[in-house]
Design an enzyme around this catalytic site. Structure first.
Site, PDB file in Angstrom:
ATOM      1  N   GLU A 148     -40.037 -67.199  24.704  1.00 31.26           N
ATOM      2  CA  GLU A 148     -38.735 -66.668  26.281  1.00 31.26           C
ATOM      3  C   GLU A 148     -39.147 -67.546  26.639  1.00 31.26           C
ATOM      4  OE1 GLU A 148     -40.052 -62.484  26.065  1.00 31.26           O
ATOM      5  OE2 GLU A 148     -37.959 -61.965  25.322  1.00 31.26           O
ATOM      6  N   GLU A 303     -35.770 -60.086  19.048  1.00 27.50           N
ATOM      7  CA  GLU A 303     -36.295 -59.474  19.242  1.00 27.50           C
ATOM      8  C   GLU A 303     -36.001 -57.567  19.745  1.00 27.50           C
ATOM      9  OE1 GLU A 303     -40.098 -60.482  21.818  1.00 27.50           O
ATOM     10  OE2 GLU A 303     -39.778 -61.672  20.631  1.00 27.50           O
TER      11      GLU A 303
HETATM   12  C1  GLA Z   1     -41.046 -60.053  24.011  1.00 26.02           C
HETATM   13  C2  GLA Z   1     -41.996 -61.129  23.950  1.00 26.02           C
HETATM   14  C3  GLA Z   1     -42.430 -60.333  22.710  1.00 26.02           C
HETATM   15  C4  GLA Z   1     -43.609 -59.383  22.884  1.00 26.02           C
HETATM   16  C5  GLA Z   1     -42.295 -58.068  23.004  1.00 26.02           C
HETATM   17  C6  GLA Z   1     -43.021 -56.583  23.459  1.00 26.02           C
HETATM   18  O1  GLA Z   1     -40.204 -59.680  23.121  1.00 26.02           O
HETATM   19  O2  GLA Z   1     -41.412 -62.406  23.040  1.00 26.02           O
HETATM   20  O3  GLA Z   1     -43.854 -61.498  22.281  1.00 26.02           O
HETATM   21  O4  GLA Z   1     -43.772 -59.549  23.838  1.00 26.02           O
HETATM   22  O5  GLA Z   1     -41.256 -59.330  24.576  1.00 26.02           O
HETATM   23  O6  GLA Z   1     -41.738 -56.295  23.700  1.00 26.02           O
END
Ligand code: GLA
Length: 642
Positions: A148, A303
């Site tokens: 991210e 995710e």
């Molecule tokens: C993001 C991060 C993950 C986790 C999620 C929790 O997507 O990439 O590592 O922290 O949020 O919602």
């Protein structure tokens, strides 16, 4: 997408948070649920390289071997998302500095200065070591670079970042004179005599030069992309056939995802619609459509949350059926899989209350039953992997324009927010089951029946030139050039001839004030416009703008000068007649019907077919249970697009 057949199913797997005895149970349960991919080692730098240049591969070797033994592929991270403490202590300058000049401390994650050569050098060294170690591992199916980008750290204001910014500016402008011209430094006495005098827009006494701010946004996106690119080129060199991704964060202001996606093999996204918001499925559909549009091909939901997240003020769980429905929704919008954060719910750390595919309570929980059920559904839907989506409508999204529009403190109104403007057009189209692509203003738009630019504040002579169908331009468009200088003669600048109008004056509406028009109630924004050779489609009614044009048209080019609740009446496209809360989307000859409502809904199927989820043949009027879905494989070979 990857060499894994069918739809991808799985999640982030953090085995280093668990004793090894648990791993065997993990893979056994993964196999039981039909998991075929796990994202591993995202935050493992400090475990993989506990001391500079000294690696501990043993545990990851065993994890990857175990996954492979159970037929589970790895979306293997380069592990560079969080620098280890030894690197931070040896080189404190790798940590980012905020706009007020405070250097942030270690103890969370993703803390690094995007411009730090030391960070980059160490990250690339680790990426190389990981790639060399696992290049031939049979579990390796995809590379996951960092995590991210722009989450936690989008920008850094340290001296190294300032140097990097200046060299970026030098490449863009070539000379201090060109920069002075582009930034309009004659205003407020900001004329520079040397590029070395330029700094990032740190906290200043008053509003910062808006041209500088737009360049800063461009630079920050590019600086992180450079970091991504440095890792990617190492992976390309060592494993040219393994696809590379990094997980995006839906429609994100900070990064120009058009530029980023061009550097990726697979577009992947992390999406967390809020279960407490009954309309969240609409906004998330828009971001899914963006993900598909970035490469005009299937993408991957990398995710999502099985139930509650842990980072909102109040983290509401997903009620029964919602996790499945939201997962199917991602597929409906072009994802080739459903992955979660995370596999096993953590026992410690900031995410110990974040839901997981395998909750704290283990296999007797509702969450685990949901995981099993989704696994079965995805196996039934395997044949949709790789299918494409055709859209007749394009919504224009341009990051430069967005950055200009939302520069703080110097606009006629700070209430124009691009995501809301996009959604105002998208939501009614979505409610009618009309597939929508997102598109750039300067790409070939000739394939679309309708092109809508909800706002194109920053615009050039090339913008929207290739539209052959209906064009609809929203307010405050064609205002400035790429330097954020108002076009000669004012708005709509280069769009003036195409639209046949001139804007006399912007007329933002104060909060809570509305303005009637013959096309409905306007809020937030209006304009005093003068048609040149356009006809008037709708007028303002009452108030200071009484009788003046609100919507105009020149041939197929419409200008909508205000914000309306549902502006889509002027569009020359028909949709489906769907009950409230029902979403309809197509991938080739697969029709997804998703009932987001909490009551059953009746729908008339356009063609007979077989529901892949229940394996039942369906035709005519059908009922969809609350939070349930149908994935209809239509009998007809010719897809009918709504
Ligand atoms: C993001 C991060 C993950 C986790 C999620 C929790 O997507 O990439 O590592 O922290 O949020 O919602």
């Amino acid at each position: 997408m990857t060499r894994v057949r069918g739809l991808l199913f799985g999640g982030d797997y953090n085995p280093e948070q668990w004793p090894e005895e648990v791993w065997a149970e993990d893979v056994r349960l993964m196999a039981e649920a039909g998991v075929n991919m796990a994202t591993v080692a995202v935050f493992s730098w400090s475990r993989l390289e506990p001391r500079p240049g000294v690696y501990d591969w043993g545990w990851l070797d065993r994890v990857l071997d175990l996954l492979h033994e159970y037929g589970i592929a790895a979306d293997l991270a380069t592990a560079t998302a969080t620098p280890p403490p030894w690197l931070v202590r040896e080189h404190p300058e790798v940590m980012p500095v905020d706009a007020a000049g405070t250097r942030l401390e270690f103890g969370s994650r993703q803390g690094y200065c995007p411009s730090s050569p030391v960070f980059k050098q160490h990250a690339v060294r680790l990426a190389r070591a990981v790639a060399e170690r696992y290049k031939d591992h049979p579990a390796l199916a995809m590379w996951h670079i960092s995590n991210e980008y722009a989450d936690h750290t989008l920008e850094c204001f340290c001296p190294e970042s300032a140097r990097h910014f200046r060299s970026w500016l030098e490449k863009r402008y070539g000379s201090v004179d060109a920069l002075n011209q582009a930034w309009g430094t004659s205003c407020w006495g900001q004329h520079y005599t040397n590029l070395d005098q330029v700094e990032p827009p740190r906290k200043a006494p008053g509003p910062v030069n808006p041209s500088q701010l737009v360049d800063w946004r461009r630079f920050c996106s590019d600086a992180l992309l450079e970091l991504f690119g440095a890792e990617k080129s190492v992976l390309r060199e060592i494993t040219p056939d393994i696809p590379v991704t990094t997980n995006f964060m839906s429609i994100l202001h900070g990064l120009d995802y058009w530029k980023w996606a061009a550097e990726e093999d697979v577009v992947s996204d992390d999406a967390y619609p809020d279960p407490a918001d009954p309309e969240s499925h609409v906004a998330v559909a828009l971001s899914y459509d963006l993900m598909r549009s970035l490469k005009r091909k299937p993408w991957l939901l990398l995710e999502s949350a099985p139930s509650a997240v842990s980072w909102r003020e109040v983290n509401v769980p997903k009620p029964p059926g919602m996790m499945r429905l939201h997962s199917l929704q991602a597929l409906a919008h072009g994802s080739d899989g459903v992955m979660f954060f995370q596999w096993r719910q953590a026992h410690y750390g900031p995410e110990k209350f974040h839901s997981a595919m395998l909750p704290h309570g283990g296999t007797s929980t509702r969450g685990w039953q949901d995981t099993l059920r989704l696994g079965r559904d995805l196996r039934n839907l395997a044949e949709i992997a790789g299918t494409s989506t055709k859209a007749d409508v394009a919504l224009i999204l341009d990051w430069d324009s967005w950055w200009g529009l939302e520069a703080p403190e110097s606009m006629p109104s700070n209430r124009l927010r691009l995501k809301e403007l996009l959604l105002a057009w998208y939501a009614p189209l979505h409610a009618r089951g009309i597939n929508v692509d997102l598109a750039r203003p300067d790409e070939d738009l000739s394939g679309y029946r309708v092109v809508i630019a909800p706002n194109l504040y920053m615009c050039t002579a090339e913008s929207l030139r290739t539209v052959t169908g209906q064009l609809v331009v929203g307010p405050f468009s064609g205002v400035v050039d790429p330097n954020d200088h108002v076009h000669p003669g004012g708005a709509p600048g280069p769009l003036k001839t195409m639209l046949g109008i001139e804007v006399d004056e912007f007329w933002p509406l104060p909060d809570g004030v509305t303005q009637e028009t013959t096309a409905g109630i306007a809020h937030t924004w209006a304009e005093w416009i003068r048609p040149i050779d356009a006809e008037v489609v709708a007028t303002y009614q009452g108030g200071e703008l009484d009788g003046l044009p609100a919507i105009t048209r020149k041939g197929d080019a419409y200008y909508v000068s205000c914000l309306l609740d549902d502006p889509t009446a002027i569009l020359s496209i028909e949709g489906l007649d769907l009950p409230d809360g029902v979403e309809a989307t197509r991938r080739e000859n697969y029709l997804f019907l998703l009932n987001h409502a909490t009551t059953p809904k009746k729908v008339i199927l356009p063609t007979p077919g077989r529901d892949l989820l229940t394996q039942q043949d369906l035709e005519g009027e059908i009922e969809i249970a609350p939070r349930d879905a149908i994935v209809l494989k239509e009998s007809s070979d010719t897809p009918v697009y709504p």
